[in-house]
Design a protein around this motif. Structure first.
Motif, mmCIF file in Angstrom:
data_model
loop_
_atom_site.group_PDB
_atom_site.id
_atom_site.type_symbol
_atom_site.label_atom_id
_atom_site.label_comp_id
_atom_site.label_asym_id
_atom_site.label_seq_id
_atom_site.Cartn_x
_atom_site.Cartn_y
_atom_site.Cartn_z
ATOM 1 N N ASP A 141 -32.626 40.264 34.293
ATOM 2 C CA ASP A 141 -31.138 41.148 34.420
ATOM 3 C C ASP A 141 -30.258 40.835 34.999
ATOM 4 O OD1 ASP A 141 -29.360 43.465 34.828
ATOM 5 O OD2 ASP A 141 -30.537 45.018 35.345
ATOM 6 N N THR A 142 -29.037 40.342 34.348
ATOM 7 C CA THR A 142 -27.636 39.612 34.690
ATOM 8 C C THR A 142 -27.455 39.965 35.717
ATOM 9 O OG1 THR A 142 -26.758 40.344 32.995
ATOM 10 C CG2 THR A 142 -28.248 38.265 33.064
ATOM 11 N N ILE A 150 -35.295 46.590 30.894
ATOM 12 C CA ILE A 150 -35.998 46.969 30.287
ATOM 13 C C ILE A 150 -35.277 47.546 28.999
ATOM 14 C CG2 ILE A 150 -37.613 48.995 29.644
ATOM 15 C CD1 ILE A 150 -38.522 47.177 31.874
ATOM 16 N N THR A 151 -35.447 47.139 27.555
ATOM 17 C CA THR A 151 -34.574 47.912 26.185
ATOM 18 C C THR A 151 -35.601 48.255 25.677
ATOM 19 O OG1 THR A 151 -33.504 45.486 26.553
ATOM 20 C CG2 THR A 151 -33.780 46.599 24.414
ATOM 21 N N VAL A 152 -34.827 49.462 24.776
ATOM 22 C CA VAL A 152 -35.747 49.967 23.977
ATOM 23 C C VAL A 152 -35.056 49.493 22.611
ATOM 24 C CG1 VAL A 152 -35.979 53.130 22.895
ATOM 25 C CG2 VAL A 152 -36.069 52.124 25.688
ATOM 26 N N ILE A 178 -29.643 58.069 33.668
ATOM 27 C CA ILE A 178 -29.676 59.280 32.649
ATOM 28 C C ILE A 178 -28.535 58.261 31.837
ATOM 29 C CG2 ILE A 178 -28.315 61.391 31.700
ATOM 30 C CD1 ILE A 178 -28.236 62.860 34.191
ATOM 31 N N TYR A 179 -30.125 57.929 30.621
ATOM 32 C CA TYR A 179 -29.717 57.595 29.834
ATOM 33 C C TYR A 179 -29.055 58.461 28.449
ATOM 34 C CZ TYR A 179 -32.219 53.447 32.950
ATOM 35 O OH TYR A 179 -32.652 53.123 33.804
ATOM 36 N N LEU A 195 -31.740 49.473 29.263
ATOM 37 C CA LEU A 195 -31.439 50.646 30.743
ATOM 38 C C LEU A 195 -31.288 50.300 31.724
ATOM 39 C CD1 LEU A 195 -35.358 52.483 29.641
ATOM 40 C CD2 LEU A 195 -32.457 52.990 28.062
ATOM 41 N N TYR A 196 -29.608 50.146 32.169
ATOM 42 C CA TYR A 196 -29.731 49.024 33.139
ATOM 43 C C TYR A 196 -30.389 50.551 34.264
ATOM 44 C CZ TYR A 196 -27.217 45.734 30.205
ATOM 45 O OH TYR A 196 -26.751 45.006 29.559
#
Length: 268
Positions: A141-142, A150-152, A178-179, A195-196
């Motif tokens: 995570d930069t 995490i990436t969906v 909330i995403y 998903l930051y």
């Protein structure tokens, strides 16, 4: 694996404007308490499982953030095929109404009817089609040193509007962020949703679970409104307000008929 969801509480907001003066004086604020309202949070998913509706009462902003349960309500879920299902209140968790072994179906419109305290409240939601997801991925995570992002990943179904709501859990604890997204600019394409979050530092050995929901347009409006009110540490959150409910008769909350896919991974 099912995880107890974090309950998104609704905020009855009062905005107070104080004029700055050059002298000190006691200010007597006349803060009127908003009238209490019923709060309904209902879900039906494509999982054959126990479907749940919770009913509570809002409280004035001067009170503690405890929402009294509403007992003795009559709660039913019906569909556009003529089926109707009555929910039963839990004898131990007042204000929680459930029905076991029920699965929703894509393309079906469901209506929740609640009769409580002499009033009737209804809300409808149409369950979208199921979206098939690729495995979760993660990377450095930069924006959060020492943490994983995490990436969906999925292919958006073409030529139909799609809306998505994601819930992230780290070691079985729900992230508060909330995403929510839609396919306005990605219809039919490959989609990667990052998903930051600021709640946790995600590191080696952590267990990740993402609940991926396909939602209808009204539920997108609801979750998007709440997401816009989040600060997320950036200082740009909007003034808190009640999100647009799909329930009638002044009820707060929502009724959501959504598909659900759960994916997990362990950070290596």
């Amino acid at each position: 694996m099912k995880v107890k969801k974090f309950k998104y509480h609704l905020l009855i907001a009062a905005v107070v404007l104080l004029a700055a003066t050059s002298c000190q004086k006691v200010v007597d604020l006349k803060l009127d308490s908003a009238a209490t309202q019923i709060v309904i949070e209902g879900n039906i998913t494509n999982f054959r499982a126990t479907q749940t509706v919770t009913i509570s009462q809002s409280v004035p902003f001067t009170n503690t953030n405890t929402f009294p349960p509403v007992s003795g309500a009559t709660v039913t879920i019906s569909d556009d095929k003529g089926n109707s299902y009555k929910l039963t209140e839990s004898p131990t968790v007042h204000g929680t109404y459930t029905i076991a072994n029920l699965a929703g179906k894509s393309g079906t419109t469901y209506t929740l009817t609640v009769v409580a305290n002499g009033k009737t409240y209804t809300g409808s939601s149409t369950m979208p089609g199921t979206v098939f997801y690729q495995p979760l991925s993660y990377s450095n995570d930069t924006f959060k040193a020492g943490s994983q992002l995490i990436t969906v990943n999925f292919m958006d179904p073409p030529n139909i509007p799609n809306q998505y709501h994601f819930i992230l859990y780290v070691n079985s604890v729900q992230v508060k962020t909330i995403y929510v997204s839609n396919d306005q600019f990605t219809d039919g394409g490959s989609v990667d949703i990052n998903l930051y979050q600021n709640d946790f530092t995600i590191a080696k050995g952590d267990t990740i679970l993402v609940e991926e929901q396909g939602i209808d347009q009204k539920m997108f409006n609801y979750w998007f409104s709440l997401s816009q009110q989040q600060d997320n540490g950036s200082g740009v959150g909007t003034t808190p307000a009640n999100p647009p409910s799909n329930l009638s008769n002044g009820a707060l909350g929502y009724f959501s008929a959504h598909t659900e896919v759960q994916q997990g991974t362990i950070i290596q």
